[in-house]
Write a protein that holds these residues in place. Structure first.
Motif, PDB file in Angstrom:
ATOM      1  N   GLN A   1       1.212  -0.825   0.237  1.00  0.00           N
ATOM      2  CA  GLN A   1       0.206   0.199   0.323  1.00  0.00           C
ATOM      3  C   GLN A   1       0.644   1.446   0.114  1.00  0.00           C
ATOM      4  OE1 GLN A   1      -1.832   1.058   3.687  1.00  0.00           O
ATOM      5  NE2 GLN A   1      -3.444   2.461   3.189  1.00  0.00           N
ATOM      6  N   LEU A   2       1.788   1.206   0.513  1.00  0.00           N
ATOM      7  CA  LEU A   2       2.892   2.661   0.792  1.00  0.00           C
ATOM      8  C   LEU A   2       3.278   2.243  -0.452  1.00  0.00           C
ATOM      9  CD1 LEU A   2       4.214   2.431   4.428  1.00  0.00           C
ATOM     10  CD2 LEU A   2       2.427   3.356   3.441  1.00  0.00           C
ATOM     11  N   MET A   3       3.887   1.410  -1.257  1.00  0.00           N
ATOM     12  CA  MET A   3       4.934   1.402  -2.242  1.00  0.00           C
ATOM     13  C   MET A   3       4.400   1.735  -3.591  1.00  0.00           C
ATOM     14  SD  MET A   3       6.638  -1.914  -1.483  1.00  0.00           S
ATOM     15  CE  MET A   3       7.227  -2.290  -3.389  1.00  0.00           C
ATOM     16  N   PHE A   4       3.120   1.984  -3.297  1.00  0.00           N
ATOM     17  CA  PHE A   4       1.966   2.744  -4.298  1.00  0.00           C
ATOM     18  C   PHE A   4       1.322   3.424  -3.927  1.00  0.00           C
ATOM     19  CE2 PHE A   4       0.234  -1.697  -5.400  1.00  0.00           C
ATOM     20  CZ  PHE A   4       0.804  -1.649  -7.208  1.00  0.00           C
TER      21      PHE A   4
ATOM     22  N   LEU B   1      11.628  -8.047  -2.287  1.00  0.00           N
ATOM     23  CA  LEU B   1      10.683  -9.419  -1.929  1.00  0.00           C
ATOM     24  C   LEU B   1       9.543  -8.772  -2.445  1.00  0.00           C
ATOM     25  CD1 LEU B   1      11.470 -11.043   1.836  1.00  0.00           C
ATOM     26  CD2 LEU B   1      11.950 -11.824  -0.623  1.00  0.00           C
ATOM     27  N   ILE B   2       8.496  -7.711  -2.595  1.00  0.00           N
ATOM     28  CA  ILE B   2       7.860  -7.542  -2.761  1.00  0.00           C
ATOM     29  C   ILE B   2       8.073  -6.963  -4.609  1.00  0.00           C
ATOM     30  CG2 ILE B   2       5.851  -5.248  -3.183  1.00  0.00           C
ATOM     31  CD1 ILE B   2       6.026  -5.971  -0.359  1.00  0.00           C
ATOM     32  N   GLU B   3       8.966  -6.860  -4.481  1.00  0.00           N
ATOM     33  CA  GLU B   3       9.541  -6.655  -6.246  1.00  0.00           C
ATOM     34  C   GLU B   3       9.865  -7.374  -7.111  1.00  0.00           C
ATOM     35  OE1 GLU B   3      13.044  -3.434  -5.534  1.00  0.00           O
ATOM     36  OE2 GLU B   3      11.572  -1.544  -4.524  1.00  0.00           O
ATOM     37  N   ARG B   4      10.557  -8.100  -6.260  1.00  0.00           N
ATOM     38  CA  ARG B   4      10.545  -9.472  -7.073  1.00  0.00           C
ATOM     39  C   ARG B   4       9.468 -10.153  -7.527  1.00  0.00           C
ATOM     40  NH1 ARG B   4      14.657 -12.065  -3.164  1.00  0.00           N
ATOM     41  NH2 ARG B   4      15.150  -9.869  -3.235  1.00  0.00           N
ATOM     42  N   LYS B   5       8.598 -10.752  -5.661  1.00  0.00           N
ATOM     43  CA  LYS B   5       7.453 -11.447  -6.849  1.00  0.00           C
ATOM     44  C   LYS B   5       6.590 -10.237  -8.258  1.00  0.00           C
ATOM     45  CE  LYS B   5       3.796 -13.543  -4.883  1.00  0.00           C
ATOM     46  NZ  LYS B   5       3.297 -13.666  -3.786  1.00  0.00           N
ATOM     47  N   HIS B   6       6.466  -9.200  -7.695  1.00  0.00           N
ATOM     48  CA  HIS B   6       5.614  -8.032  -8.543  1.00  0.00           C
ATOM     49  C   HIS B   6       6.145  -7.059 -10.041  1.00  0.00           C
ATOM     50  CE1 HIS B   6       2.002  -9.671  -6.624  1.00  0.00           C
ATOM     51  NE2 HIS B   6       2.805  -9.048  -4.966  1.00  0.00           N
ATOM     52  N   HIS B   7       7.727  -7.848 -10.470  1.00  0.00           N
ATOM     53  CA  HIS B   7       8.641  -7.427 -11.364  1.00  0.00           C
ATOM     54  C   HIS B   7       7.601  -7.029 -12.289  1.00  0.00           C
ATOM     55  CE1 HIS B   7       8.820 -10.866 -13.965  1.00  0.00           C
ATOM     56  NE2 HIS B   7       8.296 -11.669 -12.810  1.00  0.00           N
ATOM     57  N   THR B   8       6.801  -7.863 -12.820  1.00  0.00           N
ATOM     58  CA  THR B   8       5.921  -7.152 -13.346  1.00  0.00           C
ATOM     59  C   THR B   8       4.770  -5.601 -13.777  1.00  0.00           C
ATOM     60  OG1 THR B   8       3.765  -8.039 -13.506  1.00  0.00           O
ATOM     61  CG2 THR B   8       5.264  -9.137 -14.880  1.00  0.00           C
ATOM     62  N   ILE B   9       5.241  -5.503 -12.249  1.00  0.00           N
ATOM     63  CA  ILE B   9       4.406  -4.194 -12.244  1.00  0.00           C
ATOM     64  C   ILE B   9       5.246  -2.919 -11.455  1.00  0.00           C
ATOM     65  CG2 ILE B   9       1.706  -4.420 -12.161  1.00  0.00           C
ATOM     66  CD1 ILE B   9       1.710  -5.270  -8.933  1.00  0.00           C
ATOM     67  N   ILE B  10       6.389  -3.349 -11.622  1.00  0.00           N
ATOM     68  CA  ILE B  10       7.545  -2.234 -10.656  1.00  0.00           C
ATOM     69  C   ILE B  10       7.508  -1.156 -11.258  1.00  0.00           C
ATOM     70  CG2 ILE B  10       9.762  -2.716 -12.285  1.00  0.00           C
ATOM     71  CD1 ILE B  10      10.711  -3.267  -9.150  1.00  0.00           C
TER      72      ILE B  10
ATOM     73  N   PHE C   1       5.221   1.522  -8.759  1.00  0.00           N
ATOM     74  CA  PHE C   1       5.375   1.252  -7.132  1.00  0.00           C
ATOM     75  C   PHE C   1       6.180   3.012  -7.465  1.00  0.00           C
ATOM     76  CE2 PHE C   1       5.737  -3.134  -7.266  1.00  0.00           C
ATOM     77  CZ  PHE C   1       4.588  -3.862  -6.195  1.00  0.00           C
ATOM     78  N   TYR C   2       6.801   3.657  -5.913  1.00  0.00           N
ATOM     79  CA  TYR C   2       7.423   4.523  -5.443  1.00  0.00           C
ATOM     80  C   TYR C   2       7.237   6.168  -6.372  1.00  0.00           C
ATOM     81  CZ  TYR C   2       9.965   0.395  -3.859  1.00  0.00           C
ATOM     82  OH  TYR C   2      10.280  -0.654  -3.537  1.00  0.00           O
ATOM     83  N   LYS C   3       5.356   6.389  -6.937  1.00  0.00           N
ATOM     84  CA  LYS C   3       5.022   6.751  -7.782  1.00  0.00           C
ATOM     85  C   LYS C   3       4.591   7.861  -6.944  1.00  0.00           C
ATOM     86  CE  LYS C   3       7.671   4.945 -11.523  1.00  0.00           C
ATOM     87  NZ  LYS C   3       8.648   5.661 -12.335  1.00  0.00           N
ATOM     88  N   GLY C   4       3.791   8.112  -5.753  1.00  0.00           N
ATOM     89  CA  GLY C   4       3.440   9.038  -5.314  1.00  0.00           C
ATOM     90  C   GLY C   4       1.765   8.321  -4.976  1.00  0.00           C
ATOM     91  N   VAL C   5       1.093   9.421  -4.116  1.00  0.00           N
ATOM     92  CA  VAL C   5       0.490   9.665  -3.932  1.00  0.00           C
ATOM     93  C   VAL C   5      -0.690   9.764  -5.681  1.00  0.00           C
ATOM     94  CG1 VAL C   5      -0.552  11.993  -3.543  1.00  0.00           C
ATOM     95  CG2 VAL C   5      -1.928  10.235  -2.108  1.00  0.00           C
ATOM     96  N   VAL C   6      -0.333  10.962  -6.201  1.00  0.00           N
ATOM     97  CA  VAL C   6      -1.529  10.666  -7.479  1.00  0.00           C
ATOM     98  C   VAL C   6      -1.575   9.094  -8.186  1.00  0.00           C
ATOM     99  CG1 VAL C   6      -2.214  11.445  -9.589  1.00  0.00           C
ATOM    100  CG2 VAL C   6      -1.539  13.049  -7.802  1.00  0.00           C
ATOM    101  N   ALA C   7      -0.215   8.793  -8.216  1.00  0.00           N
ATOM    102  CA  ALA C   7      -0.194   7.631  -8.926  1.00  0.00           C
ATOM    103  C   ALA C   7      -1.196   6.807  -7.934  1.00  0.00           C
ATOM    104  CB  ALA C   7       1.117   6.745  -8.969  1.00  0.00           C
ATOM    105  N   GLY C   8      -0.948   6.166  -6.129  1.00  0.00           N
ATOM    106  CA  GLY C   8      -1.593   5.199  -5.622  1.00  0.00           C
ATOM    107  C   GLY C   8      -3.284   5.806  -6.098  1.00  0.00           C
ATOM    108  N   GLN C   9      -3.828   6.445  -6.444  1.00  0.00           N
ATOM    109  CA  GLN C   9      -5.473   7.634  -6.618  1.00  0.00           C
ATOM    110  C   GLN C   9      -6.027   6.353  -7.691  1.00  0.00           C
ATOM    111  OE1 GLN C   9      -5.500  11.284  -5.557  1.00  0.00           O
ATOM    112  NE2 GLN C   9      -5.764  11.126  -3.656  1.00  0.00           N
ATOM    113  N   ILE C  10      -4.987   6.516  -8.431  1.00  0.00           N
ATOM    114  CA  ILE C  10      -4.806   6.308 -10.226  1.00  0.00           C
ATOM    115  C   ILE C  10      -5.601   4.406  -9.739  1.00  0.00           C
ATOM    116  CG2 ILE C  10      -4.080   5.674 -11.992  1.00  0.00           C
ATOM    117  CD1 ILE C  10      -3.606   8.970 -12.560  1.00  0.00           C
ATOM    118  N   ILE C  11      -4.806   4.154  -9.820  1.00  0.00           N
ATOM    119  CA  ILE C  11      -4.169   2.122  -9.117  1.00  0.00           C
ATOM    120  C   ILE C  11      -5.736   1.805  -8.128  1.00  0.00           C
ATOM    121  CG2 ILE C  11      -3.423   0.704  -8.408  1.00  0.00           C
ATOM    122  CD1 ILE C  11      -0.181   2.057  -9.034  1.00  0.00           C
TER     123      ILE C  11
END
Length: 156
Positions: A25-28, A69-78, A81-91
């Motif tokens: 959640q925080l990474m998004f 570990l999260i990045e490895r498991k979800h490498h297709t959506i890496i 991650f780490y794009k900020g609150v606007v990106a999180g809201q879009i997702i």
């Protein structure tokens, strides 16, 4: 039975699922790995259930290792991650649209009630197996795709 491969939040048998879920959640929603780690530590100190704090300490994983570990498991959506609150809201908007479309498809196509609560579907018990089988293959909506902002996240 084998669900750990499907569960997005199972990244290690030593890391409590809710710890990984919070980290995702925080990474998004936060820009930068350092800021994610700092916010995670604040959450552990001020808000997290004591059982999760203990589970995190017992795991002996650093915040950085959990993120890796999260990045490895979800490498297709890496790239999301780490794009900020606007990106999180879009997702979150994209996920809500997808779930509502899936629920609508089941209600119209199969004539049974299908309710959404956050990222879950509530259906009659006798329809559960069918919903699980079709959940990941339905939900496309041309208008949602046309209006999607997901392609803009990578450049944030």
């Amino acid at each position: 039975e084998g669900r750990e491969r499907e569960d997005a939040y199972i990244v290690s048998e030593k890391i409590h699922r809710d710890i990984a879920k919070k980290m995702v959640q925080l990474m998004f929603n936060i820009k930068g790995r350092r800021a994610v780690s700092k916010t995670f530590n604040t959450w552990l100190q001020e808000e997290a259930d004591i059982k999760l704090v203990i589970a995190h300490k017992k795991s002996r994983y650093t915040n950085t290792e959990i993120m890796e570990l999260i990045e490895r498991k979800h490498h297709t959506i890496i790239d999301y991650f780490y794009k900020g609150v606007v990106a999180g809201q879009i997702i979150q908007w994209e996920e809500a649209n997808l779930l509502h479309e899936i629920a609508n498809n089941f209600q119209k196509g199969y004539d049974f009630p299908c309710l959404t609560i956050y990222d879950e579907l509530i259906v009659p018990k006798e329809e559960l197996a069918m919903v699980k089988d079709f959940m990941f293959s339905s939900g496309h909506n041309e208008m949602y795709s046309k209006m999607s902002l997901m392609n803009q996240i990578k450049s944030m």
